[in-house]
Design an enzyme around this catalytic site. Structure first.
Site, mmCIF file in Angstrom:
data_model
loop_
_atom_site.group_PDB
_atom_site.id
_atom_site.type_symbol
_atom_site.label_atom_id
_atom_site.label_comp_id
_atom_site.label_asym_id
_atom_site.label_seq_id
_atom_site.Cartn_x
_atom_site.Cartn_y
_atom_site.Cartn_z
ATOM 1 N N GLY C 55 75.784 22.926 42.798
ATOM 2 C CA GLY C 55 76.720 22.566 41.747
ATOM 3 C C GLY C 55 76.932 23.691 40.763
ATOM 4 N N SER C 56 78.041 23.654 40.066
ATOM 5 C CA SER C 56 78.285 24.603 38.975
ATOM 6 C C SER C 56 77.488 24.189 37.745
ATOM 7 C CB SER C 56 79.774 24.616 38.607
ATOM 8 O OG SER C 56 80.515 25.209 39.626
ATOM 9 N N GLY C 57 77.487 25.065 36.760
ATOM 10 C CA GLY C 57 76.833 24.741 35.492
ATOM 11 C C GLY C 57 75.476 25.384 35.340
ATOM 12 N N HIS C 58 75.140 26.338 36.201
ATOM 13 C CA HIS C 58 73.819 26.963 36.133
ATOM 14 C C HIS C 58 73.881 28.484 36.030
ATOM 15 C CE1 HIS C 58 72.117 23.118 37.262
ATOM 16 N NE2 HIS C 58 72.769 23.103 38.400
ATOM 17 N N ASP C 111 73.371 18.615 48.568
ATOM 18 C CA ASP C 111 73.443 19.953 49.151
ATOM 19 C C ASP C 111 72.919 19.959 50.586
ATOM 20 O OD1 ASP C 111 74.425 21.067 46.756
ATOM 21 O OD2 ASP C 111 72.398 21.212 45.942
ATOM 22 N N HIS C 220 69.216 19.367 35.836
ATOM 23 C CA HIS C 220 70.419 18.558 35.611
ATOM 24 C C HIS C 220 70.143 17.468 34.591
ATOM 25 C CE1 HIS C 220 70.371 19.924 39.830
ATOM 26 N NE2 HIS C 220 71.585 20.298 39.542
#
Ligand SMILES: Nc1ncnc2c1ncn2[C@@H]1O[C@H](COP(=O)(O)OP(=O)(O)O)[C@@H](O)[C@H]1O
Ligand SMILES: Nc1ncnc2c1ncn2[C@@H]1O[C@H](COP(=O)(O)OP(=O)(O)O)[C@@H](O)[C@H]1O
Ligand SMILES: [Mg+2]
Ligand SMILES: [Mg+2]
Ligand SMILES: [Mg+2]
Ligand SMILES: [Mg+2]
Lengths: 333, 202, 333, 202
Positions: C55-58, C111, C220
């Site tokens: 996921g994005s955001g890291h 994932d 998360h």
């Protein structure tokens, strides 16, 4: 207070202890004040020294930029407070290689008074000093009063450009001239979404509602030009670019570097969203973007917000920008 | 009428307490148009002085010089640097004396004001701590009685605040918000009001 | 929501657009999904490819670590959501140089399902794939269930070590073995002080009082092992080190690298305060610290908090750690 | 009793509305022990399907395959991937048909359950969406009437939630908090309750 610390009184000392412990290849403490950081390895004899100084709470500014092709030493004060004149004098001595020392820092009253005093102190050591002040924050005074403006993220460019000139072997006058040219070439503006907290104050410097932002805010939470509802990324970037381009008119063929900087909490994801507009506006003006910088270069601890800095380049500045530099936070070449 | 080290130590105690009491208020006043650290500067400075106070030499000049250095080491903010500059000016004037005349107060304050002006390059009338000191120097001129000096100084800092409140800031971080500063007390003048009144036992 | 963005639905697309525009010397978009980032210049033919995804955001995880001596390509999903199997298959194709591709990523259900599907898709292209999962978060399952653990900042070491092995020319089996060894060598733990906000959700993932912290929290915002009053930096670092050292016993002569990582908003100043205790604990155990990393390496946007990762080294891993790498966020050598 | 594309399109509309309605609730349920994105996954997926719905082919297999792909493209979270897998399974079963028998529902759901199990490697009884589907497959087995199937399915998802609430999570992010998950609904089962009831018009 959403901060991880021990005693607020020891915040800076413990921070610096960890800082030099984590990066011994780059930094060492100089002298016994515990507030002066110098390069791990002294620059070569005869190089003009560059020092800066100011309050803590802006990493990588100031200490982070001590390194090859950048600064020689730095005196660092308490959070948002100038170091003392003694400490600044120590930093000047650490930076001196016999060719004089440039004091390169932001236009803040405490820093100026103390660097002036420090200069008087090192006169006894026969160290010749010059001064260049950063006054890049366009929100902090009208153009006709530009000498009153605060210094903000533009100092990153000034450190880089003057640092490269010194590393190249230019003399004090030459390095000072480059620093002044760099300071004159930079214009910045910031926008904040939330405050940071000075550890010793224990509460946020200012209150701002969850759906509000402030345009033009300073790097210590000094007020800006307007406060209002949070706008979209495109609107924010658009207004910031309007304000910068009004003072740095660009035309076809111009070269410019741009720093899209997080004030701390704002993540790189958001900087990249903003960068789209920045790039589009610069290219629409016909300018070529050289070495854009996107990240956390000059911060206010955990403040959320961003600043943009434009640095207009000529051949000399472009070459200096691209010259090698190396510290724990930035490496070129 | 003369005063000696004991009076200095008592004044240090009163000012230190006042700064602890006004910590949040001074931070907030500075935070409105500045960086919100004025309370921090002053409590740190006074704590550093308090740590020395039992070992201060009887020579008032040397005692004040140590106080000035404590301020310098504890804080590098504008106000801390100016305070140190002012204390150093008084220290030079009193060097070698173990007592001082109450009648000297006006000159000592005026001397501090001048050295601080040299250091900070601000004008008198610019709505800064200089104006509070200027008011004190003028109000205490010619007075030789301890209580009379104390009252005159306390009134002077109050009046200075009143007189300058509606003027715009011209120096320091607040200069940028000259318009907004109208109607607000200058934080440094506010702090000097508290310092002078505490020192004067008012 | 203290975020600078336009349409939450376009957060990732706009972020990636700015990302590749800001760093064209490092990254390019591959294919037409708009969600696959590859090296600007393909690695040399015959090199084993390494892909990751998540996921994005890291940032800098995942896309940031595409680069020489690191990853070849990356498929990136919405914030905290896996990319699709098609996108992962595209990333695998971008990474392939004829020598097979290692899928190296964190142990998350979405994932795994999608990378498995992607593997089925690229079987048609005759690309041989292996898989190594990161399971370094000690707070997420007891040691006997370590295969159930979440993957967190340990992947930074895994990318680096496997990336160096691939760059050196090892074959798929060899690179996979290094990646597995790296994954086995890493243990992490996080502590959060505040939540982040998923742009499309529009509000913080969890609530936490102003004077509270949570130990063991996931990247998360998944819950941790306890929530309580905010402790001091020394106490927090002490407990985190206790938990890591319980699983990575160190004795005199051992070599270890350590990552002191900000989850986003926590500034480097605080990381350095923590690093004092980290260093002291490792040295007290007799271990030598190799190339400590202090900064923002694996984040959760604007979450405030930190994670520590220990990576125990032998000669092979130490050499791979010190081998050159280069991307917009990390450079060695 | 048979159904055709019109029924599918109506069901899509109802489920889409239900997911918009339950957006915050599903995010919050997932946020308790997970990453808080389940509402995001489902609204995104259903919005993507809604965009296609007017152009869906009459071949129900091909129509469901397009729905599955829309889900895949719009979200890669566990639930999105499992939904796509389940839809693909139904799509294969219905390939070439423009109508389907209500009596087939049980088998279609069971087929989806099995493919999703293969993909996610979870056990039946593990407190996941699989258990909701399993309950629906069993409850609708042998029924041939549209209303009877709808009622049985709606009751089955309710009962499954009740039955599993006190069990510990074994899979997904919540597995790590097996203890804490006791007494909480599995967010994926909660979502399937809302989906099935909306599809069933309940
Ligand atoms: N150059 C100057 N000359 C005289 N007074 C000054 C000057 N600069 C600041 N001051 C006084 O100091 C006060 C602010 O002090 P402080 O908070 O320490 O400043 P900063 O945090 O900006 O260094 C002002 O309110 C003003 O009274
Ligand atoms: N491997 C699996 N097999 C079956 N169901 C699963 C599996 N993993 C997750 N789920 C279901 O999906 C739900 C979580 O979905 P989602 O929020 O999309 O997960 P994530 O955000 O972790 O990718 C769980 O409540 C559970 O019902
Ligand atoms: Mg200050
Ligand atoms: Mg101040
Ligand atoms: Mg998810
Ligand atoms: Mg989820």
């Amino acid at each position: 207070m959403k901060k991880i610390l021990n005693d607020p009184e020891k915040y800076v000392d413990e921070m610096l202890e960890g800082f030099v412990a984590a990066h011994p290849e780059f930094y060492r403490m100089h002298g016994d004040s515990g507030k002066v950081v110098a390069r791990a390895e002294k620059a070569k004899a005869g190089k003009v020294g560059i020092v800066t100084g100011g309050g803590s709470g802006h990493l990588p500014v100031f200490t982070g930029y001590v390194g090859e092709g950048l600064l020689d030493a730095c005196a660092i004060g308490d959070v948002f407070a100038s170091p003392s004149a003694d400490q600044m004098a120590d930093a000047i001595r650490a930076a001196d290689q016999g060719a004089g020392v440039l004091r390169l820092y932001g236009n803040y009253g405490g820093d100026i008074m103390n660097f002036d005093m420090a200069g008087e102190l090192v006169e006894f050591d026969d160290i010749e000093c010059t001064t260049v002040l950063l006054t890049d924050d366009v929100a902090s005074a009208p153009p006709e009063d530009h000498a009153k403006r605060r210094g903000v993220a533009g100092m990153v460019y000034a450190f880089k450009l003057a640092g490269a000139a010194a590393e190249e072997g230019r003399d004090l006058e030459g390095v000072t001239a480059v620093a002044q040219k760099a300071a004159d070439a930079c214009r910045s503006i910031g926008a904040a979404l939330s405050s940071c907290t000075v550890p010793q104050a224990g509460k946020p410097t200012f209150d701002i509602a969850d759906d509000e932002m402030e345009m033009g805010m300073g790097i210590h939470g000094e007020p800006g030009v307007w406060r209002g509802k949070l706008r979209t990324a495109d609107e924010i970037a658009g207004e910031m670019m309007d304000r910068l381009l009004a003072e740095t008119p660009l035309s076809s063929g111009d070269r410019v570097s741009v720093l899209v900087n997080s004030l701390g909490a704002t993540p790189p994801e958001e900087l990249y969203i903003l960068y789209r507009t920045v790039k589009q506006r610069l290219e629409a003006a016909g300018a070529t973007i050289v070495m854009p910088l996107v990240g956390r270069y000059a911060t206010s601890m955990e403040m959320s917000g961003v600043s943009f800095t434009l640095c207009k380049l000529d051949d000399e500045l472009e070459a200096l920008l691209k010259a090698p530099c190396n510290c724990a936070f930035w490496r070129v070449g | 009428m003369t005063l000696s080290k004991a009076a200095l130590v008592q004044a240090i105690d009163r000012v230190t307490l006042a700064m602890e009491r006004d910590f949040d208020e001074l931070n907030a006043a500075d935070g409105t148009l500045g960086d919100g650290d004025l309370g921090v500067t002053l409590t740190r400075g006074m704590r550093a002085i308090t740590q020395l106070k039992d070992d201060l030499p009887d020579d008032l000049g040397m005692a004040l010089m140590q106080c000035a250095q404590a301020f310098t080491k504890s804080s590098g903010s504008s106000y801390g640097t100016l305070m140190a500059t002012g204390l150093m000016s008084a220290a030079k004037a009193l060097k070698g004396q173990t007592e001082f005349e109450v009648a000297q107060v006006s000159d000592l304050v005026a001397g501090a004001r001048d050295k601080m002006q040299e250091r900070g390059k601000a004008e008198i009338g610019g709505k800064t701590v200089l104006d509070s000191l200027d008011a004190v120097a003028r109000a205490t001129s010619g007075l030789d009685d301890k209580e009379a000096v104390a009252s005159a100084a306390a009134d002077a800092v109050d009046q200075a605040l009143e007189e300058f409140r509606q003027k715009p800031a011209t120096i320091g971080r607040a200069r940028i918000f000259a318009e907004k500063s109208i109607g607000l007390d200058d934080p440094g003048m506010l702090a000097m009001q508290r310092i002078v009144k505490a020192a004067a036992g008012r």
